[in-house]
Design a protein around this motif. Sequence first.
Motif, PDB file in Angstrom:
ATOM      1  N   LEU A  74       0.899  -1.327  -0.114  1.00  0.00           N
ATOM      2  CA  LEU A  74      -0.088  -0.099   0.009  1.00  0.00           C
ATOM      3  C   LEU A  74       0.939   1.224   0.034  1.00  0.00           C
ATOM      4  CD1 LEU A  74      -2.813  -0.981   2.664  1.00  0.00           C
ATOM      5  CD2 LEU A  74      -3.120  -0.959  -0.020  1.00  0.00           C
ATOM      6  N   ILE A  75       1.900   1.260   0.979  1.00  0.00           N
ATOM      7  CA  ILE A  75       2.832   2.445   1.110  1.00  0.00           C
ATOM      8  C   ILE A  75       4.184   2.088   0.811  1.00  0.00           C
ATOM      9  CG2 ILE A  75       3.207   4.411   2.385  1.00  0.00           C
ATOM     10  CD1 ILE A  75       0.384   4.053   3.844  1.00  0.00           C
ATOM     11  N   PRO A  76       4.896   2.852   0.050  1.00  0.00           N
ATOM     12  CA  PRO A  76       6.149   2.255  -0.446  1.00  0.00           C
ATOM     13  C   PRO A  76       7.223   2.780   0.811  1.00  0.00           C
ATOM     14  CG  PRO A  76       5.693   4.312  -1.253  1.00  0.00           C
ATOM     15  CD  PRO A  76       4.255   3.902  -0.741  1.00  0.00           C
ATOM     16  N   LEU A 111       7.764  16.434  -3.897  1.00  0.00           N
ATOM     17  CA  LEU A 111       7.097  15.435  -3.409  1.00  0.00           C
ATOM     18  C   LEU A 111       6.582  15.591  -2.054  1.00  0.00           C
ATOM     19  CD1 LEU A 111       7.501  11.804  -4.443  1.00  0.00           C
ATOM     20  CD2 LEU A 111       7.163  12.354  -2.194  1.00  0.00           C
ATOM     21  N   VAL A 112       7.334  16.099  -1.296  1.00  0.00           N
ATOM     22  CA  VAL A 112       7.043  16.237   0.076  1.00  0.00           C
ATOM     23  C   VAL A 112       6.030  17.293   0.192  1.00  0.00           C
ATOM     24  CG1 VAL A 112       8.104  16.855   2.494  1.00  0.00           C
ATOM     25  CG2 VAL A 112       8.853  15.216   1.048  1.00  0.00           C
ATOM     26  N   LEU A 118       1.518  13.521  -3.589  1.00  0.00           N
ATOM     27  CA  LEU A 118       1.610  12.568  -4.936  1.00  0.00           C
ATOM     28  C   LEU A 118       0.181  11.792  -5.100  1.00  0.00           C
ATOM     29  CD1 LEU A 118       3.562  11.716  -7.142  1.00  0.00           C
ATOM     30  CD2 LEU A 118       4.031   9.734  -5.729  1.00  0.00           C
ATOM     31  N   GLN A 119      -0.200  11.850  -6.349  1.00  0.00           N
ATOM     32  CA  GLN A 119      -1.270  11.185  -6.647  1.00  0.00           C
ATOM     33  C   GLN A 119      -0.772  10.353  -8.031  1.00  0.00           C
ATOM     34  OE1 GLN A 119      -4.624  13.736  -7.157  1.00  0.00           O
ATOM     35  NE2 GLN A 119      -5.404  13.093  -5.284  1.00  0.00           N
ATOM     36  N   VAL A 158      -2.477   7.743  -2.451  1.00  0.00           N
ATOM     37  CA  VAL A 158      -2.525   9.230  -2.497  1.00  0.00           C
ATOM     38  C   VAL A 158      -1.583   9.488  -1.194  1.00  0.00           C
ATOM     39  CG1 VAL A 158      -3.333  11.365  -2.044  1.00  0.00           C
ATOM     40  CG2 VAL A 158      -4.518   9.742  -3.516  1.00  0.00           C
ATOM     41  N   MET A 159      -0.467  10.323  -1.441  1.00  0.00           N
ATOM     42  CA  MET A 159       0.405  11.055  -0.520  1.00  0.00           C
ATOM     43  C   MET A 159      -0.059  12.386  -0.204  1.00  0.00           C
ATOM     44  SD  MET A 159       4.551  11.200  -0.186  1.00  0.00           S
ATOM     45  CE  MET A 159       5.364  12.675   0.612  1.00  0.00           C
ATOM     46  N   PRO A 160      -0.413  12.742   1.093  1.00  0.00           N
ATOM     47  CA  PRO A 160      -0.839  14.092   1.087  1.00  0.00           C
ATOM     48  C   PRO A 160       0.448  15.159   0.978  1.00  0.00           C
ATOM     49  CG  PRO A 160      -0.929  12.761   3.463  1.00  0.00           C
ATOM     50  CD  PRO A 160      -0.560  11.856   2.213  1.00  0.00           C
ATOM     51  N   ALA A 161      -0.108  16.314   0.776  1.00  0.00           N
ATOM     52  CA  ALA A 161       0.791  17.449   0.698  1.00  0.00           C
ATOM     53  C   ALA A 161       1.207  17.972   2.020  1.00  0.00           C
ATOM     54  CB  ALA A 161       0.225  18.421  -0.211  1.00  0.00           C
ATOM     55  N   ALA A 162       2.156  18.644   1.989  1.00  0.00           N
ATOM     56  CA  ALA A 162       2.570  19.239   3.327  1.00  0.00           C
ATOM     57  C   ALA A 162       2.811  20.717   2.861  1.00  0.00           C
ATOM     58  CB  ALA A 162       4.034  18.707   3.583  1.00  0.00           C
ATOM     59  N   ASP A 163       1.918  21.041   1.994  1.00  0.00           N
ATOM     60  CA  ASP A 163       1.828  22.702   1.618  1.00  0.00           C
ATOM     61  C   ASP A 163       2.165  23.666   2.690  1.00  0.00           C
ATOM     62  OD1 ASP A 163       2.010  22.786  -1.014  1.00  0.00           O
ATOM     63  OD2 ASP A 163      -0.336  22.551  -1.436  1.00  0.00           O
TER      64      ASP A 163
END
Length: 144
Positions: A56-58, A76-77, A81-82, A95-100
């Motif tokens: 599921l998660i790398p 990416l951080v 990422l989608q 989906v990796m959530p953004a850290a905007d």
Amino acid sequence: MKPLKQPVWYLRGLALLGVAVSVGSCFSNRQNEGATLYASHCSNCHGAQGEGLKRLIPPLAGADYLTKNRNGLACLVRKGLQGPLIVNGVDYNQVMPAADSHLTDSQITNILNFVQTSWGNQGEIFTIREVTEQLRACGASDGQ
């Protein structure tokens, strides 16, 4: 009463020791910032030891993706990422959530450097300048 005379070298040595101790304490709060930030922002998904979560998660530990995609890691951080990616020959598509809004350029640098040097990873260290340039290229630098 006769004043005590100390050799000049002794007094200079004490002064140098005092400076060294105070300078050391200036950096101690940030020394482990990457590990602390990773634990609070990344480990829930990627694992405390960077092991990931099955298919599921790398993983980040021993991940070939880190060296193959070094020039895009800061973005990416920051942006997340989608879509599909391949890590160590395994397909992932979560989906990796953004850290905007909650991580500065400096904090992203510290996280990346923690990942680059943990769990057997021997990646090249990032400079804040390198991370800021990566983030500017994807329109995501906060300049901090």
